[in-house]
Design an enzyme around this catalytic site. Sequence first.
Site, PDB file in Angstrom:
ATOM      1  N   ARG A 165       0.837  -1.221   0.000  1.00 11.44           N
ATOM      2  CA  ARG A 165       0.000   0.000   0.000  1.00 11.44           C
ATOM      3  C   ARG A 165       0.871   1.271   0.000  1.00 11.44           C
ATOM      4  O   ARG A 165       0.559   2.264   0.634  1.00 11.44           O
ATOM      5  CB  ARG A 165      -0.940   0.039   1.218  1.00 11.44           C
ATOM      6  CG  ARG A 165      -1.974  -1.068   1.273  1.00 11.44           C
ATOM      7  CD  ARG A 165      -2.954  -0.970   0.112  1.00 11.44           C
ATOM      8  NE  ARG A 165      -4.108  -1.820   0.316  1.00 11.44           N
ATOM      9  CZ  ARG A 165      -4.160  -3.131   0.037  1.00 11.44           C
ATOM     10  NH1 ARG A 165      -3.093  -3.731  -0.491  1.00 11.44           N
ATOM     11  NH2 ARG A 165      -5.261  -3.821   0.239  1.00 11.44           N
ATOM     12  N   SER A 239     -10.633  -0.927   3.540  1.00 15.23           N
ATOM     13  CA  SER A 239      -9.821  -1.072   4.760  1.00 15.23           C
ATOM     14  C   SER A 239      -9.415   0.301   5.266  1.00 15.23           C
ATOM     15  O   SER A 239      -8.806   1.070   4.523  1.00 15.23           O
ATOM     16  CB  SER A 239      -8.541  -1.848   4.474  1.00 15.23           C
ATOM     17  OG  SER A 239      -8.840  -3.108   3.939  1.00 15.23           O
ATOM     18  N   GLU A 335      -4.866   3.606   6.472  1.00 14.08           N
ATOM     19  CA  GLU A 335      -4.550   3.400   5.058  1.00 14.08           C
ATOM     20  C   GLU A 335      -5.253   4.489   4.244  1.00 14.08           C
ATOM     21  O   GLU A 335      -4.806   4.877   3.162  1.00 14.08           O
ATOM     22  CB  GLU A 335      -5.087   2.012   4.666  1.00 14.08           C
ATOM     23  CG  GLU A 335      -4.511   1.452   3.398  1.00 14.08           C
ATOM     24  CD  GLU A 335      -5.581   1.107   2.405  1.00 14.08           C
ATOM     25  OE1 GLU A 335      -5.652   1.794   1.374  1.00 14.08           O
ATOM     26  OE2 GLU A 335      -6.338   0.169   2.657  1.00 14.08           O
TER      27      GLU A 335
HETATM   28  N1  EPU Z   1     -10.034 -10.949  10.438  1.00 18.14           N
HETATM   29  C1  EPU Z   1     -10.718 -11.057  11.644  1.00 18.14           C
HETATM   30  N2  EPU Z   1     -11.796 -10.244  11.839  1.00 18.14           N
HETATM   31  C2  EPU Z   1     -12.242  -9.370  10.913  1.00 18.14           C
HETATM   32  C3  EPU Z   1     -11.530  -9.245   9.692  1.00 18.14           C
HETATM   33  C4  EPU Z   1     -10.432 -10.049   9.483  1.00 18.14           C
HETATM   34  O1  EPU Z   1     -10.372 -11.836  12.500  1.00 18.14           O
HETATM   35  O2  EPU Z   1     -13.226  -8.667  11.176  1.00 18.14           O
HETATM   36  C5  EPU Z   1      -8.836 -11.810  10.219  1.00 18.14           C
HETATM   37  C6  EPU Z   1      -9.138 -13.249   9.863  1.00 18.14           C
HETATM   38  O3  EPU Z   1      -8.140 -14.013  10.460  1.00 18.14           O
HETATM   39  C7  EPU Z   1      -8.967 -13.279   8.365  1.00 18.14           C
HETATM   40  C8  EPU Z   1      -7.849 -12.291   8.167  1.00 18.14           C
HETATM   41  O4  EPU Z   1      -8.081 -11.290   9.151  1.00 18.14           O
HETATM   42  O5  EPU Z   1      -8.615 -14.553   7.915  1.00 18.14           O
HETATM   43  C9  EPU Z   1      -7.770 -11.688   6.805  1.00 18.14           C
HETATM   44  O6  EPU Z   1      -9.008 -11.038   6.490  1.00 18.14           O
HETATM   45  P1  EPU Z   1      -9.369 -10.645   4.990  1.00 18.14           P
HETATM   46  O7  EPU Z   1      -9.162 -11.792   4.079  1.00 18.14           O
HETATM   47  O8  EPU Z   1     -10.737 -10.025   5.011  1.00 18.14           O
HETATM   48  O9  EPU Z   1      -8.279  -9.599   4.597  1.00 18.14           O
HETATM   49  P2  EPU Z   1      -7.683  -8.324   5.350  1.00 18.14           P
HETATM   50  O10 EPU Z   1      -6.280  -8.588   5.713  1.00 18.14           O
HETATM   51  O11 EPU Z   1      -8.584  -7.888   6.438  1.00 18.14           O
HETATM   52  C10 EPU Z   1      -6.709  -7.286   3.161  1.00 18.14           C
HETATM   53  C11 EPU Z   1      -6.751  -5.996   2.408  1.00 18.14           C
HETATM   54  C12 EPU Z   1      -8.064  -5.847   1.659  1.00 18.14           C
HETATM   55  C13 EPU Z   1      -8.199  -7.018   0.701  1.00 18.14           C
HETATM   56  C14 EPU Z   1      -8.124  -8.317   1.507  1.00 18.14           C
HETATM   57  C15 EPU Z   1      -8.134  -9.544   0.620  1.00 18.14           C
HETATM   58  C16 EPU Z   1      -5.353  -4.449   3.651  1.00 18.14           C
HETATM   59  C17 EPU Z   1      -5.311  -3.232   4.516  1.00 18.14           C
HETATM   60  N3  EPU Z   1      -6.570  -4.869   3.310  1.00 18.14           N
HETATM   61  O12 EPU Z   1      -7.717  -7.236   4.173  1.00 18.14           O
HETATM   62  O13 EPU Z   1      -8.014  -4.656   0.905  1.00 18.14           O
HETATM   63  O14 EPU Z   1      -9.415  -6.951  -0.030  1.00 18.14           O
HETATM   64  O15 EPU Z   1      -6.900  -8.362   2.265  1.00 18.14           O
HETATM   65  O16 EPU Z   1      -6.897  -9.711   0.025  1.00 18.14           O
HETATM   66  O17 EPU Z   1      -4.317  -4.992   3.289  1.00 18.14           O
HETATM   67  C18 EPU Z   1      -8.541  -2.322   0.952  1.00 18.14           C
HETATM   68  O18 EPU Z   1      -7.346  -2.111   0.899  1.00 18.14           O
HETATM   69  O19 EPU Z   1      -9.382  -1.393   1.011  1.00 18.14           O
HETATM   70  C19 EPU Z   1      -9.018  -3.701   1.011  1.00 18.14           C
HETATM   71  C20 EPU Z   1     -10.314  -4.009   1.172  1.00 18.14           C
END
Ligand code: EPU
Length: 339
Positions: A165, A239, A335
């Site tokens: 990012r 995010s 972010e």
């Molecule tokens: N999780 C929780 N609770 C929650 C959300 C997430 O426990 O409410 C934990 C779980 O362990 C889950 C892990 O976080 O397995 C990963 O969650 P998720 O797959 O939803 O991905 P993220 O890390 O929360 C990132 C990006 C997203 C992108 C997703 C999928 C960032 C800041 N965000 O989110 O990007 O869509 O991965 O690859 O890196 C964005 O940048 O606006 C965005 C939506």
Amino acid sequence: MTIQRNASLFPYNTFGIDAKATLLAEFTSVEELRELLQNPEVKALPLLILGGGSNVLLTQDVQAAVLLNRIKGISQTEETDGKHVLVTSGSGETWHELVLYTLEHDLGGIENLSLIPGTVGAAPLQNIGAYGVELKDTFHSLEALEIATGELVSFNREQCGFGYRESVFKREAKGKYIVTSVTLRLTKEHTFNTSYGAIQDTLAQQQVKELSLKAISEAVCHIRRSKLPDPAKIGNAGSFFKNPEIPLAQFEILKAQYPGIPGYPVSPETVKVPAGWLIEQCGWKGKVLGKHGVHKDQALVLVNYGGATGNEVKALAYEIIQSVEEKFGIRLTPEVNII
Ligand code: EPU
């Protein structure tokens, strides 16, 4: 080209915040952009370039000339190796429209980035990423207008200094350039990226027998729609925080205390921890505070149910930062651009 004064930015930010801009104008070409930058009223003010307005939180009226990027057009040229195609898109195209174009032409590389809100021009600024893929993986080059000189300058991948990012446009080059077009290097023979567990699960659920760009795109759209709020219905900017990277030693101490903590190694010494998990553990997931709150299905997303001010959302963000820091000793960084 019309310039509006004291104009509402409500339709131009996905958080749905009703702030005003001193001046507001659209540009549809590099020539129009140059003309606007020469305008004495515009010259007298700071600039804020908005594409889809999907990564900003407006906390006050914007004392600036807000320029809306509407440079359109997508074209392609085949590389001599017969395996790759360079696709060049105007920076004001909607990102997902570009993804749909690549699916239509069977060009691979950005199908995992389906349905990310925002415009093509904003994509390199924060090296958008999702489901195991980042923009930098297919990025070839971009053209940007240097504000000080009005000249078009080309940046290759290295010059963009991409990180998680991150790019040079958030650091040394911040505020100095306006991206006018982006070129991606896409494949004619595809390597599908299904490394992300949720994609595999969705493909299995949808009983997809043969992988294709469209099948992956549909799986990604399905996952996003089921987890992330649609900004057309509930104000949000995706995010709100970055996933923090912490030293392995710190992660191991936390793991002993919280055995369920998820973590993904990014180097032999560092681990990325999902901010959504940290925020959920602090009890914030699904919290509604009047007109704003934390999304019920993804704790990383702050939402405006309608009528919240940017400052209310910002105050919530800082409360979350504080509680995560107190509980885990990890400081989250936003972010989203807070203006
Ligand atoms: N999780 C929780 N609770 C929650 C959300 C997430 O426990 O409410 C934990 C779980 O362990 C889950 C892990 O976080 O397995 C990963 O969650 P998720 O797959 O939803 O991905 P993220 O890390 O929360 C990132 C990006 C997203 C992108 C997703 C999928 C960032 C800041 N965000 O989110 O990007 O869509 O991965 O690859 O890196 C964005 O940048 O606006 C965005 C939506």
